[in-house]
Enzyme design. Structure first.
Site, PDB file in Angstrom:
ATOM      1  CG  ASP A  20      -1.790   1.366   1.198  1.00 24.37           C
ATOM      2  OD1 ASP A  20      -2.729   1.212   2.303  1.00 24.37           O
ATOM      3  OD2 ASP A  20      -1.614   2.011   0.375  1.00 24.37           O
ATOM      4  CG  ASP A  92      -3.855   7.560   2.782  1.00 25.39           C
ATOM      5  OD1 ASP A  92      -4.739   7.332   1.970  1.00 25.39           O
ATOM      6  OD2 ASP A  92      -3.214   8.830   2.264  1.00 25.39           O
ATOM      7  CG  HIS A 135      -4.267  12.229  11.000  1.00 26.19           C
ATOM      8  ND1 HIS A 135      -4.320  13.485  10.270  1.00 26.19           N
ATOM      9  CD2 HIS A 135      -3.060  11.836  10.462  1.00 26.19           C
ATOM     10  CE1 HIS A 135      -3.224  14.068   9.882  1.00 26.19           C
ATOM     11  NE2 HIS A 135      -2.292  12.917   9.889  1.00 26.19           N
ATOM     12  CG  ASP A 172       2.295  15.624  12.013  1.00 25.79           C
ATOM     13  OD1 ASP A 172       2.762  14.372  12.473  1.00 25.79           O
ATOM     14  OD2 ASP A 172       1.583  15.773  10.998  1.00 25.79           O
ATOM     15  CG  HIS A 174       0.493  14.911   7.616  1.00 24.84           C
ATOM     16  ND1 HIS A 174       1.320  14.445   7.936  1.00 24.84           N
ATOM     17  CD2 HIS A 174       0.120  14.839   6.200  1.00 24.84           C
ATOM     18  CE1 HIS A 174       1.986  13.840   6.876  1.00 24.84           C
ATOM     19  NE2 HIS A 174       0.980  13.971   5.865  1.00 24.84           N
ATOM     20  CG  ASP A 265       4.928  14.633   9.593  1.00 20.80           C
ATOM     21  OD1 ASP A 265       4.001  14.024   9.415  1.00 20.80           O
ATOM     22  OD2 ASP A 265       4.944  15.789  10.218  1.00 20.80           O
ATOM     23  CE1 TYR A 305       4.923  10.917   8.692  1.00 24.27           C
ATOM     24  CE2 TYR A 305       5.038   8.351   9.068  1.00 24.27           C
ATOM     25  CZ  TYR A 305       4.485   9.680   9.058  1.00 24.27           C
ATOM     26  OH  TYR A 305       3.326   9.799   9.838  1.00 24.27           O
TER      27      TYR A 305
HETATM   28  C1  LIG Z   1       0.619  11.212  11.944  1.00 23.61           C
HETATM   29  C2  LIG Z   1       0.787  11.676  10.365  1.00 23.61           C
HETATM   30  O1  LIG Z   1       0.296  13.068  10.504  1.00 23.61           O
HETATM   31  O2  LIG Z   1       2.109  11.956  10.045  1.00 23.61           O
HETATM   32  C3  LIG Z   1       0.151  10.707   9.718  1.00 23.61           C
HETATM   33  C4  LIG Z   1       0.264  11.173   8.165  1.00 23.61           C
HETATM   34  C5  LIG Z   1      -0.628  10.101   7.130  1.00 23.61           C
HETATM   35  C6  LIG Z   1      -0.491  10.663   5.679  1.00 23.61           C
HETATM   36  C7  LIG Z   1      -1.419   9.990   4.765  1.00 23.61           C
HETATM   37  N1  LIG Z   1      -1.050  10.190   3.494  1.00 23.61           N
HETATM   38  C8  LIG Z   1       0.052   9.323   3.177  1.00 23.61           C
HETATM   39  C9  LIG Z   1       0.320   9.647   1.592  1.00 23.61           C
HETATM   40  C10 LIG Z   1       1.671   8.926   1.204  1.00 23.61           C
HETATM   41  N2  LIG Z   1       2.330   9.965   0.191  1.00 23.61           N
HETATM   42 ZN   LIG Z   2       2.195  14.066   9.959  1.00 25.90          ZN
END
Ligand SMILES: CC(O)(O)CCCCCNCCCN
Ligand SMILES: [Zn+2]
Length: 661
Positions: A20, A92, A135, A172, A174, A265, A305
């Site tokens: 995935d 995701d 999330h 973060d 996101h 990240d 990451y």
């Molecule tokens: C804890 C967190 O905020 O780091 C999780 C981030 C989830 C990202 C989902 N999309 C990922 C797309 C891959 N290119």
């Molecule tokens: Zn994140």
């Protein structure tokens, strides 16, 4: 009081079992490389290691629904295809037979942190956990998250410790939409988040992540979203948002507890964020939050990451939680235009909820300006963004043997944990002669001579990082300031920031070489600005307008300080300025983030009431909370704002809007 560290390798025992692309970056190694870095750097040994625990059903039900919890409970017994099928209803995120167990440990780790901080066992702490949490929604897993660790921790703190006001800072990259959903009508939980947004083109692609989502009903104003509409954001962009938005609102709110959704990240090298902020910025972000809530801060790992920048960022954060001074920030060149537009939008969206933002400029008339690239805004060209980013790892700094030294009159009592610079220090004849010819032409009084030569010794030891910071009670403060500034500015690479609190003429003139920058808090009306390097911050009447003083400190002094990036900070308090101890400690505490903590505080001899509070802040103890702040005096807001508008041509960090004209 110490710093807690929570980690258990059980949380590395789950991983993606199928192909995935969206989930492959969330690997167990994220935790192992972070923990190993803490062990290798010696930081883990300096922490109080706390055991993990499993969150109970009751804990989880503080945020999630029964049906969601019941569904997750079934996953350990699912076959591979059942697991894949189970995930397909969410976005995701992946499941694994052991992820439910790990998710309970992750949430339980956050609760362990809250318990140990709220019960005063430790001052602050960090939990290295996976799966992350910010999330996950009441009824759904999302973005690698199963249970919302930090949201559960906040509800738990409210329920078990009756905490009135909780600040959640989500750095973060996101948007933690799960946290936003949980608290958007709750005025007791203030949620700050910045996140890569690119006008809704970036995951989770929600309209609800934009700056105009300020919270609902009673919670209006308590949800602060800063969307990054471009990648490549740097240290300056993050610091600008802290100085001009997050900190002023946080100080007005005055939380009893700070929870951090510590996702890394947002650091350089991360495949998700694609930002350019370096790991050492997290030392500054952590430091800037540590004088809130009496230092009660719980950081819980979210994302991150890049297996090189993640451990570096984690170490910077933990080292700062331990009280070590933050490293000097490298090449801060001011916020970019896109960041300023975002900052402008958020400040104007929140100006009606926070008195510290009342003067903020209104939204640009044509809102469309935030939707398209500004002409001339450099695009990160294609091939450049394709290259692997590289950055210099921050050199491992050991804290100085002596964190704070005190230079007091012979009958002065040296505060505990401070090193006393006694006059018995043999006076180095070369220093004495230099002093004689430069400063003490006429007077021969040996007491001043002794004080000044000990001051120069102190500065030399700070420069060699043998001593971190110092405080001195002196008879003649003007002579002391002149001596300190001349001596400190002499070395070619040195820059001295002098923060002058109190009226009176600054006893030296700052020449345009930029070796010294003087910011003077004064109650006297200031005439035109004499020079770029002598900045009078005029506060009406006395210093009783605490909100006004804090506002000027956060949105003027701090940004100037970061942009100037001094090698030494000298804080001078002339007598009778009447600043309250708590405000004074906030000032010293915040300034300690500059110059690698090399702060020298000079006070008149009659001010030994300030010696204890000053020493405490120099030693890295959190300043006491000031209480929720009322509106600053209008005339102080006006004069500070006028000063900022005048200075922003010279100082990029004073900008708060996109129209840089
Ligand atoms: C804890 C967190 O905020 O780091 C999780 C981030 C989830 C990202 C989902 N999309 C990922 C797309 C891959 N290119
Ligand atoms: Zn994140």
């Amino acid at each position: 009081m110490g710093t807690a560290l929570i980690y258990d390798e059980e949380m590395t025992n789950y991983k993606l079992l199928w192909v995935d692309p969206a989930c492959k970056i969330e690997v167990p190694e994220r935790l192992t490389v972070s923990y190993e870095a803490l062990v290798k750097s010696g930081l883990a040994d300096r922490c109080v290691s706390l055991p993990v625990r499993e969150a109970t059903d009751a804990d989880i039900l503080l945020v999630h629904s029964e049906e969601y919890l019941e569904a997750v409970k079934k996953t350990p017994y699912m076959t591979l295809e059942d697991l894949m099928d189970f995930c397909s209803q969410y976005g995701d995120v992946y499941f694994h037979p052991n992820i439910y167990h790990c998710a309970k440990l992750a949430a339980g780790s956050a609760l362990q942190l809250v318990d140990s901080v709220m019960m005063g066992k430790v001052r602050n702490g960090m939990a290295l956990v996976r799966p992350p949490g910010h999330h996950s929604m009441r009824n759904a897993a999302s973005g690698f998250c199963v249970f919302n660790n930090v949201a559960i921790a906040a509800q738990y703190a409210k329920q078990k410790y009756a905490v009135e006001r909780i600040l959640i800072v989500d750095w973060d990259i996101h948007h933690g939409q799960g946290v936003q959903d949980c608290f958007e009508d709750d005025p007791r939980v203030l949620y700050f988040s910045w996140h890569r947004y690119e006008h809704q083109k970036f995951w989770p692609n929600l309209r609800d992540s934009d700056f105009d989502r300020v919270g609902n009903e009673k919670g209006a104003g308590f949800n602060v979203n800063v969307p990054w509409n471009k990648v490549g954001m740097k240290n300056s962009d993050y610091l600008s948002v802290f100085c001009h938005l997050f900190l002023p609102v946080a100080y007005e709110f005055c939380p009893d507890l700070v929870l951090v959704c510590a996702g890394f990240d947002s650091a350089i090298g991360d495949p998700e964020g694609e930002m350019c902020a370096t790991p050492d910025i997290f030392a500054h972000l952590t430091h800037l939050l540590m004088n809130l809530a009496g230092g009660k801060l719980c950081a819980v790992l979210e994302g991150g990451y890049n297996l090189t920048s993640l451990p570096q960022s984690v170490c910077q954060t933990v080292q700062t939680l331990l009280g070590d001074p933050a490293p000097r920030p490298a090449n801060l060149d001011g916020p970019c235009l896109s960041a300023l537009e975002s900052l402008h939008c958020v400040r104007s969206a929140h100006k009606k909820y926070w008195s510290c933002l009342k003067h903020a400029a209104d939204l640009p008339t044509c809102e469309v300006s935030t939707k398209r690239n500004k002409v001339g805004e450099e695009e990160i060209n294609e091939e450049q963004s394709k290259q692997e980013p590289v950055w210099r790892e921050c050199p491992k700094t050991l804290p100085p043997d002596i964190s704070a030294a005190a230079l007091l009159p012979d009958d002065g009592i040296c505060p505990e944990r401070c090193y006393s610079l006694k006059s018995s220090e043999d006076l180095d004849p070369s220093i004495v002669n230099k002093l004689k010819e430069h400063i003490l032409k006429d007077t021969e009084d040996c007491e001043t001579l002794s004080t000044l030569s000990r001051l120069t010794v102190l500065i030399d030891k700070m420069e060699k990082n043998e001593i971190g910071s110092g405080l001195a009670l002196v008879k003649d403060i003007s002579k002391a300031v002149i001596c300190v500034v001349q001596h400190a500015a002499a070395a070619p690479m040195n820059r001295v920031l002098v923060v002058y609190v109190g009226d009176g003429v600054v006893p030296f003139h700052t020449n345009e070489d930029g070796k010294t920058l003087v910011v003077q808090f004064t109650t006297q009306k200031s005439e035109e600005i004499q020079s770029k390097y002598l900045i009078p911050v005029c506060l009406q009447k006395d210093y009783s307008d605490i909100p006004g003083f804090i506002q000027a400190t956060l949105s003027l002094l701090l940004p100037l300080g970061y942009e100037y990036d001094p090698s030494l900070v000298v804080v001078v308090q002339t007598s009778g300025c009447g600043l309250s101890h708590n405000v004074w400690q906030q000032l010293i505490g915040l300034l300690r983030g500059l110059a690698q903590g090399h702060t020298l505080v000079l006070m008149q001899e009659d001010q030994n009431a300030y010696v204890g509070p000053t020493a405490s802040s120099l030693l890295g103890d959190p300043a006491p909370p000031l209480g929720p702040l009322e509106a600053p005096l209008p005339e102080n807001v006006e004069s500070t704002e006028k000063l900022r508008l005048r200075l922003k041509a010279d100082w990029n960090f004073l900008l708060t809007t996109g129209n840089v004209k």
